[in-house]
Design a protein around this motif. Structure first.
Motif, PDB file in Angstrom:
ATOM      1  N   MET A   1      12.076   9.619  -0.119  1.00 49.53           N
ATOM      2  CA  MET A   1      11.543   9.543   1.244  1.00 49.53           C
ATOM      3  C   MET A   1      10.157   8.917   1.241  1.00 49.53           C
ATOM      4  SD  MET A   1      10.486  12.672   3.809  1.00 49.53           S
ATOM      5  CE  MET A   1       9.455  12.339   5.242  1.00 49.53           C
ATOM      6  N   THR A   2       9.971   7.924   2.068  1.00 48.18           N
ATOM      7  CA  THR A   2       8.661   7.294   2.221  1.00 48.18           C
ATOM      8  C   THR A   2       7.941   7.924   3.414  1.00 48.18           C
ATOM      9  OG1 THR A   2       9.420   5.190   1.308  1.00 48.18           O
ATOM     10  CG2 THR A   2       7.424   5.147   2.657  1.00 48.18           C
ATOM     11  N   ILE A   3       6.719   8.375   3.198  1.00 50.93           N
ATOM     12  CA  ILE A   3       5.931   9.020   4.243  1.00 50.93           C
ATOM     13  C   ILE A   3       5.049   7.970   4.910  1.00 50.93           C
ATOM     14  CG2 ILE A   3       4.194  10.772   4.743  1.00 50.93           C
ATOM     15  CD1 ILE A   3       5.173  12.236   2.199  1.00 50.93           C
ATOM     16  N   ARG A   4       5.232   7.808   6.215  1.00 56.58           N
ATOM     17  CA  ARG A   4       4.464   6.818   6.957  1.00 56.58           C
ATOM     18  C   ARG A   4       3.202   7.475   7.506  1.00 56.58           C
ATOM     19  NH1 ARG A   4       6.496   2.259   8.539  1.00 56.58           N
ATOM     20  NH2 ARG A   4       5.698   2.351  10.686  1.00 56.58           N
ATOM     21  N   VAL A   5       2.065   6.878   7.194  1.00 61.66           N
ATOM     22  CA  VAL A   5       0.763   7.465   7.530  1.00 61.66           C
ATOM     23  C   VAL A   5      -0.009   6.540   8.463  1.00 61.66           C
ATOM     24  CG1 VAL A   5      -1.400   8.378   6.621  1.00 61.66           C
ATOM     25  CG2 VAL A   5       0.701   8.629   5.288  1.00 61.66           C
ATOM     26  N   LEU A   6      -0.527   7.108   9.544  1.00 60.79           N
ATOM     27  CA  LEU A   6      -1.428   6.391  10.446  1.00 60.79           C
ATOM     28  C   LEU A   6      -2.827   6.947  10.230  1.00 60.79           C
ATOM     29  CD1 LEU A   6      -2.145   4.587  12.902  1.00 60.79           C
ATOM     30  CD2 LEU A   6      -1.403   6.481  14.384  1.00 60.79           C
ATOM     31  N   ILE A   7      -3.796   6.069  10.041  1.00 59.62           N
ATOM     32  CA  ILE A   7      -5.165   6.495   9.745  1.00 59.62           C
ATOM     33  C   ILE A   7      -6.059   6.139  10.918  1.00 59.62           C
ATOM     34  CG2 ILE A   7      -7.138   6.152   8.210  1.00 59.62           C
ATOM     35  CD1 ILE A   7      -4.909   5.437   6.045  1.00 59.62           C
ATOM     36  N   ALA A   8      -6.715   7.159  11.484  1.00 63.59           N
ATOM     37  CA  ALA A   8      -7.598   6.953  12.634  1.00 63.59           C
ATOM     38  C   ALA A   8      -8.998   7.452  12.297  1.00 63.59           C
ATOM     39  CB  ALA A   8      -7.049   7.674  13.856  1.00 63.59           C
ATOM     40  N   ASP A   9      -9.928   6.532  12.152  1.00 57.27           N
ATOM     41  CA  ASP A   9     -11.316   6.884  11.835  1.00 57.27           C
ATOM     42  C   ASP A   9     -12.195   5.718  12.249  1.00 57.27           C
ATOM     43  OD1 ASP A   9     -13.851   7.356  10.325  1.00 57.27           O
ATOM     44  OD2 ASP A   9     -12.700   8.998   9.465  1.00 57.27           O
ATOM     45  N   ASP A  10     -13.307   6.011  12.930  1.00 54.70           N
ATOM     46  CA  ASP A  10     -14.159   4.924  13.406  1.00 54.70           C
ATOM     47  C   ASP A  10     -15.071   4.372  12.326  1.00 54.70           C
ATOM     48  OD1 ASP A  10     -15.690   7.269  13.371  1.00 54.70           O
ATOM     49  OD2 ASP A  10     -17.059   6.504  14.901  1.00 54.70           O
ATOM     50  N   GLN A  11     -15.161   5.047  11.177  1.00 53.11           N
ATOM     51  CA  GLN A  11     -15.987   4.551  10.083  1.00 53.11           C
ATOM     52  C   GLN A  11     -15.140   3.621   9.206  1.00 53.11           C
ATOM     53  OE1 GLN A  11     -18.577   7.485   8.112  1.00 53.11           O
ATOM     54  NE2 GLN A  11     -17.899   8.971   9.640  1.00 53.11           N
ATOM     55  N   ALA A  12     -15.480   2.352   9.231  1.00 57.62           N
ATOM     56  CA  ALA A  12     -14.667   1.340   8.553  1.00 57.62           C
ATOM     57  C   ALA A  12     -14.524   1.616   7.062  1.00 57.62           C
ATOM     58  CB  ALA A  12     -15.273  -0.050   8.772  1.00 57.62           C
ATOM     59  N   LEU A  13     -15.586   2.107   6.425  1.00 50.78           N
ATOM     60  CA  LEU A  13     -15.532   2.336   4.983  1.00 50.78           C
ATOM     61  C   LEU A  13     -14.545   3.455   4.648  1.00 50.78           C
ATOM     62  CD1 LEU A  13     -16.677   1.539   2.249  1.00 50.78           C
ATOM     63  CD2 LEU A  13     -18.498   3.228   2.578  1.00 50.78           C
ATOM     64  N   ILE A  14     -14.598   4.544   5.394  1.00 47.62           N
ATOM     65  CA  ILE A  14     -13.669   5.650   5.156  1.00 47.62           C
ATOM     66  C   ILE A  14     -12.240   5.221   5.461  1.00 47.62           C
ATOM     67  CG2 ILE A  14     -12.932   7.921   6.006  1.00 47.62           C
ATOM     68  CD1 ILE A  14     -15.869   8.637   6.303  1.00 47.62           C
ATOM     69  N   ARG A  15     -12.073   4.500   6.549  1.00 47.72           N
ATOM     70  CA  ARG A  15     -10.736   4.033   6.925  1.00 47.72           C
ATOM     71  C   ARG A  15     -10.159   3.115   5.846  1.00 47.72           C
ATOM     72  NH1 ARG A  15     -12.159   2.018  11.381  1.00 47.72           N
ATOM     73  NH2 ARG A  15     -11.824  -0.218  11.006  1.00 47.72           N
ATOM     74  N   ALA A  16     -10.982   2.207   5.345  1.00 41.62           N
ATOM     75  CA  ALA A  16     -10.516   1.292   4.303  1.00 41.62           C
ATOM     76  C   ALA A  16     -10.164   2.041   3.025  1.00 41.62           C
ATOM     77  CB  ALA A  16     -11.587   0.236   4.025  1.00 41.62           C
ATOM     78  N   GLY A  17     -10.956   3.064   2.690  1.00 34.05           N
ATOM     79  CA  GLY A  17     -10.682   3.840   1.493  1.00 34.05           C
ATOM     80  C   GLY A  17      -9.366   4.583   1.586  1.00 34.05           C
ATOM     81  N   LEU A  18      -9.085   5.153   2.751  1.00 34.84           N
ATOM     82  CA  LEU A  18      -7.827   5.869   2.940  1.00 34.84           C
ATOM     83  C   LEU A  18      -6.639   4.911   2.942  1.00 34.84           C
ATOM     84  CD1 LEU A  18      -8.974   8.432   5.647  1.00 34.84           C
ATOM     85  CD2 LEU A  18      -8.267   8.964   3.307  1.00 34.84           C
ATOM     86  N   VAL A  19      -6.817   3.752   3.562  1.00 36.45           N
ATOM     87  CA  VAL A  19      -5.755   2.748   3.551  1.00 36.45           C
ATOM     88  C   VAL A  19      -5.436   2.345   2.108  1.00 36.45           C
ATOM     89  CG1 VAL A  19      -5.177   0.356   4.127  1.00 36.45           C
ATOM     90  CG2 VAL A  19      -6.174   1.852   5.872  1.00 36.45           C
ATOM     91  N   ALA A  20      -6.481   2.106   1.317  1.00 39.29           N
ATOM     92  CA  ALA A  20      -6.280   1.721  -0.081  1.00 39.29           C
ATOM     93  C   ALA A  20      -5.598   2.842  -0.861  1.00 39.29           C
ATOM     94  CB  ALA A  20      -7.626   1.368  -0.726  1.00 39.29           C
ATOM     95  N   LEU A  21      -5.994   4.094  -0.600  1.00 39.68           N
ATOM     96  CA  LEU A  21      -5.410   5.233  -1.304  1.00 39.68           C
ATOM     97  C   LEU A  21      -3.914   5.337  -1.048  1.00 39.68           C
ATOM     98  CD1 LEU A  21      -5.625   7.951  -2.848  1.00 39.68           C
ATOM     99  CD2 LEU A  21      -6.169   9.025  -0.641  1.00 39.68           C
ATOM    100  N   PHE A  22      -3.516   5.294   0.221  1.00 41.67           N
ATOM    101  CA  PHE A  22      -2.103   5.464   0.544  1.00 41.67           C
ATOM    102  C   PHE A  22      -1.276   4.215   0.233  1.00 41.67           C
ATOM    103  CE2 PHE A  22      -3.892   8.937   3.058  1.00 41.67           C
ATOM    104  CZ  PHE A  22      -3.004   9.955   2.740  1.00 41.67           C
ATOM    105  N   THR A  23      -1.895   3.058   0.258  1.00 42.12           N
ATOM    106  CA  THR A  23      -1.180   1.829  -0.103  1.00 42.12           C
ATOM    107  C   THR A  23      -0.820   1.837  -1.579  1.00 42.12           C
ATOM    108  OG1 THR A  23      -2.294   0.549   1.635  1.00 42.12           O
ATOM    109  CG2 THR A  23      -1.324  -0.688  -0.194  1.00 42.12           C
ATOM    110  N   ALA A  24      -1.719   2.347  -2.407  1.00 46.05           N
ATOM    111  CA  ALA A  24      -1.496   2.350  -3.853  1.00 46.05           C
ATOM    112  C   ALA A  24      -0.592   3.484  -4.321  1.00 46.05           C
ATOM    113  CB  ALA A  24      -2.837   2.439  -4.582  1.00 46.05           C
ATOM    114  N   ALA A  25      -0.495   4.548  -3.541  1.00 46.90           N
ATOM    115  CA  ALA A  25       0.262   5.730  -3.978  1.00 46.90           C
ATOM    116  C   ALA A  25       1.753   5.542  -3.726  1.00 46.90           C
ATOM    117  CB  ALA A  25      -0.244   6.969  -3.243  1.00 46.90           C
ATOM    118  N   PRO A  26       2.594   5.872  -4.701  1.00 49.49           N
ATOM    119  CA  PRO A  26       4.050   5.772  -4.491  1.00 49.49           C
ATOM    120  C   PRO A  26       4.522   6.783  -3.465  1.00 49.49           C
ATOM    121  CG  PRO A  26       3.552   6.858  -6.585  1.00 49.49           C
ATOM    122  CD  PRO A  26       2.255   6.331  -6.061  1.00 49.49           C
TER     123      PRO A  26
END
Length: 225
Positions: A1-26
């Protein structure tokens, strides 16, 4: 099962970090990202995420208002909303739980724990450590009241009441199943019926009700009489 994640944060650095984290994780797929609450509401309706990581303080529409809008319909396939916050005793966290959020994460949570937490919530378990849950309830329950009253709790069967007590004390589905000698699927069914009878949208919100009603004592001791 693939878990689809939506990330909502106005701080671009935190948002980018979370996007990178979930993109890299299987096992994860980043369904979208939003810099404000209004955009999060729009994306939630179109990209069908399983989980939304929702910052509280955002422009245009804050995370609490966005959570209310996303969960207002009460659909069975509604996403799990996980509040992101900087402080573990932020009063807004409690308000977000009352709005239907399934739990919260501190922004300094280690990456692996964030991934584990999101996996946990997707299978229906609560996403707040019991000690933090109790502290939040104890601190803020005198200032916030849900619409659920004793008559609503009276609608629960003895077994459902027992399950709610255990949920409120931080037990997972697996732990509750072991304690009550039930299957995990049966525990999930009980939890779903509890939420329906209490007119709440998440296990975390059911915990709020359990504490506010006195079913569970604020200092963490379960009322088992």
């Amino acid at each position: 099962m693939t878990i689809r994640v939506l990330i909502a944060d106005d701080q671009a650095l935190i948002r980018a970090g979370l996007v990178a984290l979930f993109t890299a994780a299987p096992g994860f797929d980043v369904a979208g990202e939003a810099a404000d609450g209004r955009r999060a509401v729009e994306l939630a309706a179109t990209v069908e995420p399983d989980v939304i990581l929702m910052d509280i303080r955002m422009p245009v529409l804050d995370g609490i208002a966005a959570t209310r809008q996303i969960l207002a319909a009460g659909a069975d396939d509604a996403p799990h909303v996980v509040v992101l916050t900087t402080f573990d005793l932020d009063e807004y966290v409690y308000t977000a739980l009352g709005a239907g959020a399934s739990g919260f994460l501190l922004k300094d949570t280690p990456p692996e724990r964030i991934l584990t937490a999101v996996r946990t919530i997707v299978v229906g378990d609560i996403l707040i450590a019991p000690a933090i849950t109790r502290r939040l309830i104890e601190t803020f329950s005198q200032h916030h009241r849900t619409a659920v009253t004793a008559p609503a709790l009276a609608e629960l069967t003895p077994r459902e009441t027992e399950v709610l007590r255990l949920i409120g004390n931080g037990l997972t589905n697996a732990q509750i199943a072991q304690r009550l000698v039930l299957s995990e699927s049966t525990v999930k069914t009980h939890a779903k019926r509890i939420m329906s009878k209490l007119a709440v949208t998440s296990r975390a919100q059911a915990v709020v009700v359990a504490y506010e009603s006195g079913l569970i004592i604020a200092n963490g001791a379960a009322d088992t009489d």
